[in-house]
Structure formats: structure tokens, C-alpha cells
Write an enzyme that holds these catalytic residues in place. Structure first.
Site, PDB file in Angstrom:
ATOM      1  N   THR A 105      38.206  34.065  46.085  1.00  0.00           N
ATOM      2  CA  THR A 105      39.209  35.129  46.203  1.00  0.00           C
ATOM      3  C   THR A 105      39.389  35.511  47.670  1.00  0.00           C
ATOM      4  OG1 THR A 105      38.442  35.907  44.077  1.00  0.00           O
ATOM      5  CG2 THR A 105      39.831  37.412  45.318  1.00  0.00           C
ATOM      6  N   HIS A 122      41.467  32.981  49.266  1.00  0.00           N
ATOM      7  CA  HIS A 122      42.889  33.183  48.940  1.00  0.00           C
ATOM      8  C   HIS A 122      43.498  34.274  49.826  1.00  0.00           C
ATOM      9  CE1 HIS A 122      42.809  30.388  45.734  1.00  0.00           C
ATOM     10  NE2 HIS A 122      42.162  31.125  44.857  1.00  0.00           N
TER      11      HIS A 122
END
Ligand SMILES: NC(=O)c1ccc[n+]([C@@H]2O[C@H](COP(=O)([O-])OP(=O)(O)OC[C@H]3O[C@@H](n4cnc5c(N)ncnc54)[C@H](O)[C@@H]3O)[C@@H](O)[C@H]2O)c1
Ligand SMILES: [Zn+2]
Ligand SMILES: [Zn+2]
Length: 339
Positions: free
Chosen positions: A39, A42
Site C-alpha cells: 500500500t 502504491h
């Protein structure tokens, strides 16, 4: 104290940050270690930019020690060793009312929607805390959050002792799903394409194959007397993984989608009719998943130290991102947040 600030455009800056005094119901923690996950990568690539206030401090997989308590906080004291379940639900929406506050319609993910743990001191709501036993080193304590993801995934799958599970994708989450499934007494086969991760999984006693070299549906058939897998976990986030996941389950088998996809994948719905399959999603964790994760970790039932391939200083965060995006020789990278 120091923090590492994400400034957008794939850039970090290490700088001074001011410790935030805890408000009522909050605690301040001296952060020991913080893991970097997909995450965060990202975010580094510009995803979810609308949720970040720049400069942003990332990080949500951590361990540390309480340094200060806001008024009204009970059950905790300075010096307690803790990890944080980084969810702040609204308490008002239909999901919260139904008891599913971990998938609250207005969920704030601490470390994305609010500042994260990649700093010397972190102030969070006290309701997020879980106690780390003295027997668990703080390095392993920073692994509790991803272990809790795996505990939630396995619990959502209703996997039983003796059942056969196939795990597609052997990143940190896939490997932990395989290990938690094995700890539950299931038989497991895992598919992973990265050679370093494949070997690491094998070293940890997981029956792992490269799906580019071995026909996974055929292997699962052989291992199950032609029946198919009881449970399939899709943890790769790839179209190839989504293609394979429907080929593996037995009649009335279960597929659990853990992965988050950059683009909506194509899924063969015919197999759901043909074999009466069930599909469910699994998102983050509930308090009981954290408790089980801490129990498994502190009982030494998971080889967490072997999954930690690197421990870097705060200034090493950008390097960590480059190593992770290279798909190279790393599994879980931790950042040491206090000198
Ligand atoms: N459900 C949740 O709440 C939750 C929580 C954490 C992570 N995730 C998601 O779960 C997924 C896994 O997380 P991670 O941190 O392990 O990510 P990761 O990207 O490190 O791991 C994915 C792995 O899949 C492998 N892979 C890619 N294509 C494959 C294929 N065709 N067959 C087999 N393996 C393949 C990659 O080599 C990689 O090792 C990600 O999509 C992540 O966003 C979901
Ligand atoms: Zn994470
Ligand atoms: Zn809610």
C-alpha cells in the site's frame, strides 16, 4: 525526533517533526520499527493521492512503546509495548451498526488518511492499541499487522484442519496466509513467480511452485485425488492469478480474494455455476485477528524473523521503495524509527 515526509512525485525528505501531544482518548508512542507494505508503494506511485495531505508521513505496520497518555485513557501506561490496529471507523454508518466497523463506509485508515508511523513519535486513538507480550521482540511486533491480515483471510475462508488450500502469490501476505493456514492444520500449496520469494517460501517449509514452470491446476488435482482445493486465496493481484483462481476449487469450494487490483480483472463466472463455487472478499482485520496474530507470533509459531529481509533507517525509505518495485530479493523491509 525525525520523520520521513512523502512530498509527492516519488520523493521523500527526512526532517524534524514535532511530537503531537495526545488529546483525550489518544496515546503517544515512541515508534521502534515500521514495516513497508504494498500500500505504501502504491502511495509512492501516486495512488490514492486525493486521500493524502502533503507532506505525508506513511506507515501503519509498527511496534513501539507508549510515552504519553491523553486524558480518559485507561488500561495503559507509559512504557507499555504495543502495536496499532490502524483503523478509525465512524461508529455511525450501516456497516458499523452491523458490527463490521473494520469495513466502515467512512473508514479512516491511519497512515493514509491521517499521519503514519514512519517517525520517532506517533499519536493515535487508544482504541487502536494491542499489547505486545515481553516475549515478542519489537522487530517481530512490527509484523503483527500483516499477520493479522492473514489471520483474517484464513478465518473468512472457514478453512478447517486437514483441508487443502491453494495460495496464489507469495509476497508477505501470501506467505503469511500459507503459514497461518498450515498452523491451522491445513495442507497448502503456494504459487509464486519471483525466484527469491519462491526459495524463501520453500526454506520456510511451504510447498511452493512457480506457476510458469508447473501447471498449478494439474498439481492441485494430483494432490487432491482429482477433487480440487477446498479453499483458494488470490493474493497476487494479477490477471493471471484471477484466471487461475477459478480453475482450482473443488465442487462447492471457496475462493477468497485478498488482493487489491490496479485494474478490475476478468473473472470466469462459468466456473461458479459449474462447480457451485463461493467467492468472498477479505479486507483488513478485526480485533480478534490481531489477538490471534500476537498469540501465534509470541508462541514462536511463525518464522517472522526470516521474513524480515532488511532493516533500514528512516533515510532508507526511498531505497526500500525502489527495491520493492524492482520485484527483487526482498520480502518484508522494516524501518528503524528511533535511533
Ligand atoms: N485485503 C486486504 O485488506 C489487504 C491487506 C494487505 C494487502 N492486500 C493486497 O494483497 C496483495 C498481496 O500483498 P503483498 O504485500 O504480499 O503484495 P506483493 O505485491 O508483495 O505480493 C504479490 C506477490 O504475487 C506474486 N505474483 C504476481 N503474479 C503472480 C502470478 N501470476 N502467480 C503467482 N504469483 C504472482 C508477486 O511476485 C508477488 O510476490 C496485494 O494486492 C495487496 O494490495 C490486501
Ligand atoms: Zn500494510
Ligand atoms: Zn462506520
Amino acid at each position: 525526533m525525525q520523520a520521513v515526509f512523502f512530498e509527492g512525485n516519488r520523493t521523500f525528505r527526512v526532517g524534524e517533526s514535532v511530537a503531537v501531544e495526545p488529546e483525550p482518548g489518544q496515546v503517544q508512542i515512541q515508534v521502534a520499527f515500521c514495516g513497508i507494505c504494498g500500500t505504501d508503494l502504491h502511495l509512492f506511485h501516486g495512488a490514492m493521492a486525493h486521500r493524502l495531505t502533503l507532506p505525508h508521513v506513511m506507515g501503519h505496520e509498527m511496534s513501539g512503546t507508549i510515552t504519553a497518555l491523553g486524558s480518559g485513557v485507561t488500561g495503559w501506561k507509559a512504557g507499555d509495548r504495543v502495536t496499532v490496529r490502524p483503523l478509525d471507523p465512524c461508529g455511525q454508518c450501516p456497516a458499523c451498526a452491523a458490527g463490521h466497523s473494520h469495513i466502515c463506509h467512512n473508514l479512516k485508515f491511519i497512515g493514509i488518511d491521517t499521519p503514519g508511523a514512519l517517525q520517532g513519535n506517533w499519536t493515535v486513538p487508544a482504541h487502536t492499541l494491542h499489547r505486545l507480550p515481553d516475549s515478542l521482540a519489537l522487530r517481530e511486533g512490527a509484523m503483527v499487522e500483516p499477520v493479522a491480515v492473514a489471520c483474517h483471510d484464513v478465518r473468512m475462508s472457514d478453512l478447517k484442519e486437514g483441508e487443502f488450500a491453494a495460495v496464489i502469490g507469495g509476497g508477505p501476505i501470501g506467505i503469511l496466509v500459507a503459514l497461518v493456514a498450515q498452523a491451522r492444520g491445513a495442507r497448502v500449496v503456494m504459487a509464486e513467480v519471483n525466484a527469491f520469494r519462491l526459495q524463501l517460501a520453500r526454506d520456510l517449509g511451504i510447498d511452493a511452485i512457480n506457476p510458469l514452470e508447473t501447471d498449478l491446476p494439474q498439481l492441485v488435482n494430483e494432490r487432491t485425488g482429482g477433487a480440487g482445493a477446498d479453499v483458494v486465496f488470490e493474493v497476487s493481484g494479477s490477471q493471471a492469478g484471477a484466471d487461475t483462481m477459478t480453475k482450482l476449487p473443488r465442487t462447492r469450494g471457496r475462493i477468497v480474494v485478498v488482493a487489491i487490483y490496479g485494474e478490475a480483472p476478468k473473472v470466469d463466472l462459468f466456473r461458479f455455476f459449474w462447480r457451485e463455487l463461493k467467492l468472498s472478499g477479505a479486507r483488513v482485520y478485526e480485533p480478534e485477528d490481531f489477538e490471534l496474530a500476537i498469540e501465534l507470533a509470541s508462541a514462536g509459531r511463525l518464522p517472522l524473523t526470516k521474513l524480515i529481509t532488511d532493516v533500514l533507517p528512516l533515510a532508507g525509505l526511498e531505497e526500500a521503495m525502489h527495491r520493492m518495485e524492482g520485484g527483487g530479493a526482498c520480502m518484508k523491509i522494516l524501518v528503524s524509527c528511533t535511533d
